[in-house]
Design a protein around this motif. Structure first.
Motif, short mmCIF file in Angstrom:
data_model
loop_
_atom_site.label_atom_id
_atom_site.label_comp_id
_atom_site.label_asym_id
_atom_site.label_seq_id
_atom_site.Cartn_x
_atom_site.Cartn_y
_atom_site.Cartn_z
N ASN A 134 4.10 6.77 -1.31
CA ASN A 134 5.55 6.83 -1.40
C ASN A 134 6.15 5.70 -2.24
O ASN A 134 7.32 5.74 -2.60
CB ASN A 134 6.19 6.88 -0.02
N ASN A 135 5.36 4.67 -2.56
CA ASN A 135 5.84 3.59 -3.40
C ASN A 135 5.39 3.74 -4.86
O ASN A 135 5.58 2.85 -5.67
CB ASN A 135 5.37 2.24 -2.85
N GLY A 136 4.76 4.87 -5.18
CA GLY A 136 4.34 5.15 -6.54
C GLY A 136 2.94 4.71 -6.89
O GLY A 136 2.49 4.93 -8.01
N VAL A 137 2.22 4.09 -5.97
CA VAL A 137 0.84 3.70 -6.22
C VAL A 137 -0.03 4.96 -6.15
O VAL A 137 0.17 5.81 -5.29
CB VAL A 137 0.35 2.65 -5.20
N LEU A 138 -0.98 5.05 -7.06
CA LEU A 138 -1.90 6.17 -7.09
C LEU A 138 -3.31 5.67 -6.78
O LEU A 138 -3.83 4.80 -7.49
CB LEU A 138 -1.90 6.84 -8.47
N PRO A 191 12.86 14.72 -7.33
CA PRO A 191 13.74 13.62 -7.78
C PRO A 191 13.44 12.27 -7.12
O PRO A 191 13.45 11.24 -7.80
CB PRO A 191 15.14 14.10 -7.42
N HIS A 192 13.17 12.24 -5.83
CA HIS A 192 12.94 10.94 -5.18
C HIS A 192 11.65 10.30 -5.69
O HIS A 192 11.56 9.08 -5.81
CB HIS A 192 12.95 11.08 -3.66
N ILE A 193 10.65 11.10 -6.03
CA ILE A 193 9.39 10.57 -6.57
C ILE A 193 9.63 10.09 -8.00
O ILE A 193 9.16 9.02 -8.39
CB ILE A 193 8.29 11.65 -6.59
N TYR A 194 10.35 10.88 -8.76
CA TYR A 194 10.68 10.49 -10.13
C TYR A 194 11.35 9.12 -10.14
O TYR A 194 11.00 8.25 -10.94
CB TYR A 194 11.59 11.55 -10.77
N ASN A 195 12.30 8.92 -9.24
CA ASN A 195 13.03 7.65 -9.18
C ASN A 195 12.12 6.48 -8.83
O ASN A 195 12.27 5.39 -9.39
CB ASN A 195 14.19 7.74 -8.19
N ILE A 241 0.83 -1.21 0.00
CA ILE A 241 0.00 0.00 0.00
C ILE A 241 0.87 1.25 0.00
O ILE A 241 0.58 2.22 -0.68
CB ILE A 241 -0.96 0.02 1.21
N GLY A 242 1.92 1.26 0.77
CA GLY A 242 2.76 2.45 0.89
C GLY A 242 2.15 3.42 1.88
O GLY A 242 1.15 3.15 2.53
N GLU A 243 2.78 4.57 1.97
CA GLU A 243 2.30 5.63 2.86
C GLU A 243 1.99 6.87 2.03
O GLU A 243 2.66 7.14 1.04
CB GLU A 243 3.35 5.95 3.92
N LYS A 244 1.00 7.61 2.48
CA LYS A 244 0.59 8.82 1.76
C LYS A 244 1.76 9.78 1.61
O LYS A 244 2.45 10.09 2.56
CB LYS A 244 -0.55 9.50 2.52
#
Length: 110
Positions: A45-49, A84-88, A27-30
């Motif tokens: 934070n894991n790229g899931v929308l 940058p960290h989100i892009y990665n 799930i990740g974190e918001k």
């Protein structure tokens, strides 16, 4: 987002997709919300929308967005570039072999 309430669409029509995403990425974190009139787009934070009803916070659907889609969300809040960290994270998801097997994964949606 420890407990998710799901719409009929998410629970029955997109259940396989959401289950596969959660199995691969969790799930990740918001990370950030991108509000619209009746929907909120919640990037984890894991790229899931997650796409949620703005009033009830019920999940309508979820997917792993493309860099193009994430860039559009950041432009909508006045940022020229994805941090940058989100892009990665998004780039890594797009290169993930398990995710690549899922034909619906990187379709850009309106």
């Amino acid at each position: 987002m420890t407990e998710m309430k799901l719409t009929h669409h998410a629970r029955y029509e997109r259940a396989d997709r959401i289950a596969q995403i959660l199995a691969i990425l969790g799930i990740g974190e918001k990370l950030i919300d991108f509000p619209e009139a009746d929907k909120t787009y919640r990037l984890m934070n894991n790229g899931v929308l997650f796409i949620m009803d703005s009033k009830t916070q019920v999940v309508i659907t979820a997917y792993v967005p493309s860099i193009k889609k994430v860039a559009a969300f950041y432009r909508s809040i006045g940022m020229e570039h994805i941090p940058p960290h989100i892009y990665n994270v998004v780039k890594k998801n797009m290169q993930n072999k398990e995710l690549k097997k899922l034909r619906w994964m990187y379709e850009d949606r309106a």
